[in-house]
Each structure stands twice: as C-alpha cells, then as structure tokens.
Design a protein around this motif. Structure first.
Motif, PDB file in Angstrom:
ATOM      1  N   ASN A 270      11.400  15.015  -1.754  1.00  0.00           N
ATOM      2  CA  ASN A 270      11.034  13.670  -2.180  1.00  0.00           C
ATOM      3  C   ASN A 270      11.326  13.475  -3.683  1.00  0.00           C
TER       4      ASN A 270
ATOM      5  N   TYR B  88      10.932  10.710  -5.362  1.00  0.00           N
ATOM      6  CA  TYR B  88      10.044   9.686  -5.940  1.00  0.00           C
ATOM      7  C   TYR B  88       8.793  10.361  -6.502  1.00  0.00           C
TER       8      TYR B  88
ATOM      9  N   TYR C 113      -2.669   8.774  -9.576  1.00  0.00           N
ATOM     10  CA  TYR C 113      -2.556   7.515  -8.817  1.00  0.00           C
ATOM     11  C   TYR C 113      -3.394   7.523  -7.531  1.00  0.00           C
ATOM     12  N   PHE C 114      -3.311   8.583  -6.756  1.00  0.00           N
ATOM     13  CA  PHE C 114      -3.953   8.567  -5.431  1.00  0.00           C
ATOM     14  C   PHE C 114      -5.490   8.558  -5.516  1.00  0.00           C
TER      15      PHE C 114
ATOM     16  N   GLU D 196      -1.785   8.981   0.957  1.00  0.00           N
ATOM     17  CA  GLU D 196      -0.569   9.569   0.393  1.00  0.00           C
ATOM     18  C   GLU D 196       0.602   9.494   1.385  1.00  0.00           C
TER      19      GLU D 196
ATOM     20  N   TYR E   2       1.702   5.977   1.706  1.00  0.00           N
ATOM     21  CA  TYR E   2       2.363   5.528   0.476  1.00  0.00           C
ATOM     22  C   TYR E   2       3.838   5.911   0.508  1.00  0.00           C
ATOM     23  N   TRP E   3       4.151   7.156   0.849  1.00  0.00           N
ATOM     24  CA  TRP E   3       5.556   7.597   0.849  1.00  0.00           C
ATOM     25  C   TRP E   3       6.365   6.880   1.928  1.00  0.00           C
TER      26      TRP E   3
ATOM     27  N   ARG F  30       6.914   3.518   0.279  1.00  0.00           N
ATOM     28  CA  ARG F  30       7.729   3.616  -0.942  1.00  0.00           C
ATOM     29  C   ARG F  30       9.207   3.814  -0.612  1.00  0.00           C
ATOM     30  N   LYS F  31       9.505   4.620   0.387  1.00  0.00           N
ATOM     31  CA  LYS F  31      10.907   4.862   0.745  1.00  0.00           C
ATOM     32  C   LYS F  31      11.561   3.612   1.328  1.00  0.00           C
TER      33      LYS F  31
END
Lengths: 139, 180
Positions: free
Chosen positions: A15, A17, A23-24, B29, B32-33, B36-37
């Motif tokens: 990943n 990004y 943040y979480f 989480e 989110y990914w 986000r992608k």
C-alpha cells in the motif's frame, strides 16, 4: 520488444498510500462524538417520532379551535337533545302566546267580566216574544 | 471480539454507543483503504468513511444479520463511493473535464502517497478503470477477498466478477507497458 510487465509482483501489492499521524484513533473519537450528538440507538421510534409530533400539533390546533368556538358561543355547548327540548318549549310557548293574542277579546270575555243587563232590554225582549212568557206560565 | 459478540453487546441496554465504537475501531482502517484506493484523496476518503459509519449507525438497529457485519459495512462504503464518484463525474461532464485525469493529478500532488515509479504507474492505471471494474480489481488484488465475498458485497455473480477482474488486469498490464 518490451517484456510484459507482471502485476503479480509482490511489491506492487504493497500500500503506497498513507494517512496523517494518529488519524485512525482521531477518527474513532470523531465518530464517537458524532453518534453521541445524534443520541442513543436510533430505530423505529426515531422514524415515528417526527410524525407523531406533527399529528400532536394538528390535534392541539384542532382542540384549541374547538375550545375557542365553545368559549365564545355558549349555545353551541348545549347537547342535541337539550337543544331540541329547549326549542320545542320555546315554540310551544310562542304558539300559546299567539293563541291568546289572536283569540282573546276582553270585551267578550264572559268569565272575567260581569254581565250587566239593562231591565228595559228585558221588558222589550219579553214583549217581543210573548210565546216564551206563555210557556213559562204553563209551569 | 467477533462480530456476533459485538452485535450482542450493541443490543444490550445502554451499551449501544460503546459497542458501535468497537465496531468502528475494528473496521475503520480496512474500510478506509477500500475507499481511499477508489477516490485517491485522503480528504474525500475521510468524508466518505465518516458518512459510511453514520449511515451504519442509523441502520444498525434494523440489521437482521442476514449477511456478515463486515459484508454489510463494505456494501455501505461501496455505495457511498459509487454515489460520490457518479456525482463527481456529472460535475466533470458539465465542466467538460476528464475526471480520471483529475484523479491522476490528485495522486501526483498527494503528500500522503509514497509509491515508487512502478506503484505510481499501477495506481494511475487503476484510477483509469471504470468504477465497478476498479472496485472488483481492488477487492481482489489488494484486499485478496474471495470472489464469493465480493459477490455478496456487490450483488454480482461470481462469473461476472471473474470476467471483470480479468478485463481490469489486462487493461492495467497494458497501461503499465506504456507507462514504464
């Protein structure tokens, strides 16, 4: 000729990004705050509540209007049967008044007025009809 | 704590907020990914993730456990993403701009993207795919979900998903040939 690129290379699956620091955990607190503001478990009640409020407002307005009408015109408050009885009594009373007004004549009322007959009228009456005197003498 | 225990806890009197907070902690989480992608931008992903959990919070009292909690949350997130992208595309169409080009620009200027040349090329190629193909590709390629799970989330047959993934992979490979 170029060699075909293999998308199954492991490093491509990594990943690339990232997110801001912390943040979480900040997101979790943020959501927790949002749902606290929205109140506890919403459900069927939260859907019905605004509709019930609307119905209550309509009912309240209707009752206020009804009460106002009753307050400013008390006759309306009398029930149907009471109203009928009152109207009948009123009609009868007026009818009776009308009967007396129409037919009562004080000049000819034999019950309330003493009759005074002139003796001269009696003598004249007897003279005119001698047959009655004769019949009376037979007794 | 597994999903069943979380849902049981959620249904206990006065434990709703606490249990939901645990659900957010468990899945935020991952979701989110996933988001986000699809949208590239962190700010957009953050907004969409927030909307996803707010919607989940509202709908959770009516959740009948006919699907897994994770599948259900993924479905909400995916719908949020698709709605968002559709709206963006309409705006781009009206302003005569190419939305996929915009996404590429977002990737290039994003301070929270740290990919090397190959990774940048791969993610640019992914952002060029049609939305539904992009979702299928991401779920299979990065998240390594089974086709059956993807099928449950997207409501599409396994056969159609396999075909979609195959087309997407082919397009990406072709794009990488050009870019690298």
């Amino acid at each position: 000729m170029k060699e075909k690129y293999n998308i199954e290379q492991p490093h491509l699956k990594e990943n690339p990004y990232s997110v801001p620091e912390g943040y979480f955990s900040a997101f979790q607190s943020n959501i927790s705050e949002i749902i606290s503001q929205k109140g506890s478990k919403p459900g069927t009640w939260s859907v019905i509540k605004p509709q019930l409020a609307l119905v209550s407002v309509f009912a309240f307005v209707f009752l206020m209007g009804y009460a106002a009408i009753n307050l400013f015109s008390p006759d309306v408050a009398v029930t149907g049967s009471d109203k009928f009885a009152a109207n009948t009594a009123l009609m009868e009373e007026h009818q009776l008044d009308a009967s007396f007004i129409d037919f009562f004549d004080s000049e000819t009322d034999s019950l309330t007025k003493k009759q005074e007959i002139d003796p001269a009228e009696i003598i004249e009456y007897l003279n005119n009809d001698a047959g009655i005197v004769y019949l009376a003498s037979l007794d | 704590m597994d999903d069943k225990d979380l849902l049981d806890l959620y249904r206990e009197e006065g434990k709703g907020n606490y249990a939901f907070n645990l659900i957010v902690g468990k899945y935020s989480e991952r979701l989110y990914w996933h988001i986000r992608k699809m949208v590239a931008s962190h700010d957009d992903a953050n907004d969409l993730l927030q909307n996803t959990f707010v919607k989940a919070w509202k709908a959770l009292p009516d959740f009948r456990e006919e699907s897994k909690l994770f599948t259900w949350l993924y479905r909400i997130a995916t719908n949020e993403v698709l709605t968002f992208l559709k709206r963006k595309q309409v705006r781009s169409f009206l302003s005569l701009t190419d939305y996929s080009k915009k996404l590429e620009n977002v990737l290039e200027s994003d301070t929270y993207f740290n990919g090397d040349a190959a990774q940048t090329a791969l993610h640019k190629a992914i952002l060029k795919l049609p939305e539904k193909q992009r979702i299928v590709f991401n779920m299979r390629y990065f998240e390594e979900l089974k086709y059956e799970e993807i099928s449950e989330i997207l409501g599409t047959s396994v056969g159609a998903l396999k075909a979609s993934y195959h087309h997407a992979a082919q397009k990406i490979q072709d794009s990488l040939q050009e870019l690298l």
